[in-house]
Write an enzyme that holds these catalytic residues in place. Structure first.
Site, short mmCIF file in Angstrom:
data_model
loop_
_atom_site.label_atom_id
_atom_site.label_comp_id
_atom_site.label_asym_id
_atom_site.label_seq_id
_atom_site.Cartn_x
_atom_site.Cartn_y
_atom_site.Cartn_z
N HIS A 29 0.84 -1.21 0.00
CA HIS A 29 0.00 0.00 0.00
C HIS A 29 0.87 1.26 0.00
O HIS A 29 0.43 2.31 0.47
CB HIS A 29 -0.95 0.04 1.20
CG HIS A 29 -1.69 -1.24 1.43
ND1 HIS A 29 -2.92 -1.51 0.87
CD2 HIS A 29 -1.33 -2.36 2.11
CE1 HIS A 29 -3.30 -2.73 1.23
NE2 HIS A 29 -2.35 -3.27 1.98
N SER A 57 15.36 21.92 -15.70
CA SER A 57 14.22 22.79 -15.99
C SER A 57 14.76 24.12 -16.48
O SER A 57 15.79 24.59 -16.01
CB SER A 57 13.41 22.98 -14.72
OG SER A 57 12.64 24.16 -14.81
N LYS A 112 16.12 21.87 -10.38
CA LYS A 112 15.48 20.64 -10.85
C LYS A 112 16.41 19.71 -11.62
O LYS A 112 17.23 20.14 -12.42
CB LYS A 112 14.31 20.98 -11.78
CG LYS A 112 13.13 21.61 -11.11
CD LYS A 112 12.39 20.68 -10.15
CE LYS A 112 11.58 19.64 -10.87
NZ LYS A 112 10.39 20.20 -11.50
N GLU A 156 10.10 8.58 -16.80
CA GLU A 156 8.79 9.21 -17.02
C GLU A 156 8.28 8.95 -18.43
O GLU A 156 7.11 8.65 -18.67
CB GLU A 156 8.88 10.73 -16.81
CG GLU A 156 9.05 11.15 -15.37
CD GLU A 156 9.23 12.65 -15.27
OE1 GLU A 156 8.21 13.35 -15.20
OE2 GLU A 156 10.38 13.13 -15.30
N TYR A 210 -8.23 -12.28 -47.43
CA TYR A 210 -7.56 -10.98 -47.30
C TYR A 210 -8.55 -9.83 -47.51
O TYR A 210 -9.40 -9.87 -48.40
CB TYR A 210 -6.42 -10.85 -48.33
CG TYR A 210 -5.77 -9.48 -48.28
CD1 TYR A 210 -4.74 -9.22 -47.37
CD2 TYR A 210 -6.21 -8.43 -49.08
CE1 TYR A 210 -4.15 -7.97 -47.28
CE2 TYR A 210 -5.63 -7.16 -49.00
CZ TYR A 210 -4.60 -6.93 -48.09
OH TYR A 210 -4.04 -5.70 -48.01
N1 ARG Z 1 -0.09 -3.30 -49.32
C1 ARG Z 1 -0.92 -4.43 -49.04
C2 ARG Z 1 -0.94 -4.71 -47.54
O1 ARG Z 1 -0.20 -4.10 -46.85
C3 ARG Z 1 -0.41 -5.62 -49.76
C4 ARG Z 1 -1.44 -6.58 -50.20
C5 ARG Z 1 -2.42 -5.99 -51.09
N2 ARG Z 1 -3.15 -6.92 -51.81
C6 ARG Z 1 -4.18 -6.55 -52.59
N3 ARG Z 1 -4.74 -7.45 -53.27
N4 ARG Z 1 -4.55 -5.32 -52.64
O2 ARG Z 1 -1.71 -5.47 -47.04
#
Ligand code: ARG
Length: 465
Positions: free
Chosen positions: A161, A282, A288, A295, A322
């Site tokens: 504490h 400072s 200081k 920090e 993706y």
């Molecule tokens: N610059 C893109 C990334 O960072 C690479 C892949 C892009 N692929 C695509 N089909 N647009 O993810």
């Protein structure tokens, strides 16, 4: 960076060039160019593999490797013009290759997509940086053990504490930091295992019709295995989230060390001196000397926690496979890497230079009735139940507050007011050194135990390499 409008990589399907703002808005080359080494490494492995399976000829492969190696030198010597129009590091390098070696350059992308390419590059990049971070954690830990050994006998107040609780040794306190860092180290090692799986070969999302050999690229790039599923390969960024999680926990630990250093360096505690080279002054208050390094480390934790949140949110609800969202993984990840490395470096440099003010530490431990538990344990050894002993010592402390006397400064007669069981052997337990030395078991604060903990720690660090 050049910005001419073009969409030459996919121009076939398009009737007009990309809008200039959209080109800039969708580009990532401004920040992903830092993966150029990994991108080239990945391409070299891909080209060698395509050659082995008969997609490229030996001569084509030789041209590609030579071109890529020249591009790497060009980038390193600042003779490479990055283009926003070419969107990212991958297309910039591929275009430069074609410019250098002609039509063969265009064959490199056979059986590959930027989707598996970027996933590979990031994994290579994170793997490299995990190795740097591991080395820096080890350097900081070495500094901590060195200081802990030097301060194994130094008595200071231990707190709960933030109130003085029991005396501890400064070496023991420092070795608590060491333990936290050992767990951080293991978290990065563990994260590295899941980073080190190769997505290359997943192509855009479904795999490729070419007879690729993913085991060969796995081996060439030092991965432990190819990924199992092409859809997962191109979309997974949980390794980056995991990296930021390990980094956040490390940073949380660093804020704790920082906070203690800031307190200890204050005039109120006055337990340590941080050498001038780690502090600033400072502009208005001449007296200081500010502990800026701890920090700032404390403050920088916010970035890393923020990056963890960014990446969790980035991945949330993303359908397979993706999505362009994933391009947003890089800035948080890179900044987390830079921040963690910077903070570790500052600490690894600074910790061995911390000077403990032994007299002030001891004085503070003396002032806070820190041996009260020792007195209670003593009375218990004389046959009094612990709860009654607690009461006896509580009264002695109240008396001490009234008289401005620590327990060790009271006469035997004064102590005997509270219990007739107290004899003149009590003074052995009321001293600070007696108190710390008595906690002589594994994990305890006794100087002897701290030295053994340092021995084990040093051995462990040696075995790491
Ligand atoms: N610059 C893109 C990334 O960072 C690479 C892949 C892009 N692929 C695509 N089909 N647009 O993810």
């Amino acid at each position: 960076m050049s910005e001419e409008k073009t969409n030459q990589q996919w121009g076939g399907r398009f009737n007009e060039p990309t809008d200039a703002f959209v080109a800039r808005f969708t580009a990532s080359v401004q920040f992903d160019q830092r993966m150029y080494k990994q991108d080239i490494r990945g391409s070299v492995a891909h080209a060698k593999m395509l050659t082995k399976v008969g997609v490229l000829t030996e001569a084509e492969c030789a041209d590609i490797l030579k071109g890529l190696s020249e591009i790497e030198s060009d980038i390193e010597s600042g003779n490479f013009e990055w283009s926003i129009a070419l969107e990212d590091v991958h297309m910039n390098i591929e275009a430069a290759l074609t410019k250098k070696i002609g039509i063969t350059g265009k064959k490199l992308h056979t059986g590959r997509s930027r989707n598996d390419q970027v996933a590979t590059d990031i994994r290579l990049y994170v793997r490299d940086e995990i190795d740097n971070i591991l080395a820096e954690i080890t350097r900081l830990q070495l500094g901590i053990v060195g200081l802990a050994r030097q301060e194994a006998d130094t008595v200071m107040p231990g707190f709960t504490h933030l109130q003085t609780a029991q005396p501890v040794t400064f070496g023991h306190h420092l070795m608590a930091w060491f333990e936290m860092l050992s767990r951080d180290y293991e978290r990065f090692i563990d994260c590295r295992k899941r980073v080190n799986i190769l997505p290359l070969g997943a192509a855009a999302l479904a795999g490729t019709t070419y007879p690729i050999d993913r085991h060969m690229t796995t081996e060439l790039l030092g991965f432990t295995a190819p990924t199992e599923n092409s859809l997962d390969s191109v979309s997974d960024r949980d390794f980056a989230i995991e990296f930021c999680a390990a980094s956040s926990i490390l940073m949380m630990h660093m804020t704790r060390y920082s906070e203690e250093l800031v307190m200890w360096a204050s005039a109120q505690f006055n337990f340590i001196n941080l050498p001038d080279r780690f502090c600033t002054g400072s502009s208005i208050m001449p007296q200081k000397k500010n502990p800026d390094v701890p920090e700032l480390v404390r403050g920088k934790s916010g970035r890393v926690y923020g990056h963890l949140m960014s990446l969790l949110t980035l991945m949330k609800s993303q359908p397979l496979a993706y999505n362009k969202d994933n391009q947003e993984d890089k800035e948080p990840l890179f900044d987390a890497i830079d921040t963690v490395k910077g903070c570790l470096r500052a600490f690894a440099d600074m910790v061995p230079a911390i000077e403990a003010k032994h007299d002030n530490m001891r004085e503070a431990a003396l002032r806070g009735f820190s041996t009260a538990t020792d007195l209670a344990d003593y009375v218990v050894r004389k046959g009094i139940p612990f709860r009654d002993a607690h009461e006896i010592v509580g009264k002695a402390v109240a008396y001490g507050i009234e008289q401005s006397k620590d327990l060790g400064e009271m006469s035997l007669e004064e102590l005997q007011q509270f219990s007739g069981q107290i004899g003149d052997d009590v003074f052995e337990v009321l001293t600070l050194d007696g108190s710390v030395s008595a906690r002589d078991h594994i994990g305890g604060t006794a100087p002897n135990q701290v030295r053994q903990a340092c021995d084990r720690a040093e051995k462990m660090l040696q075995e790491r390499n």
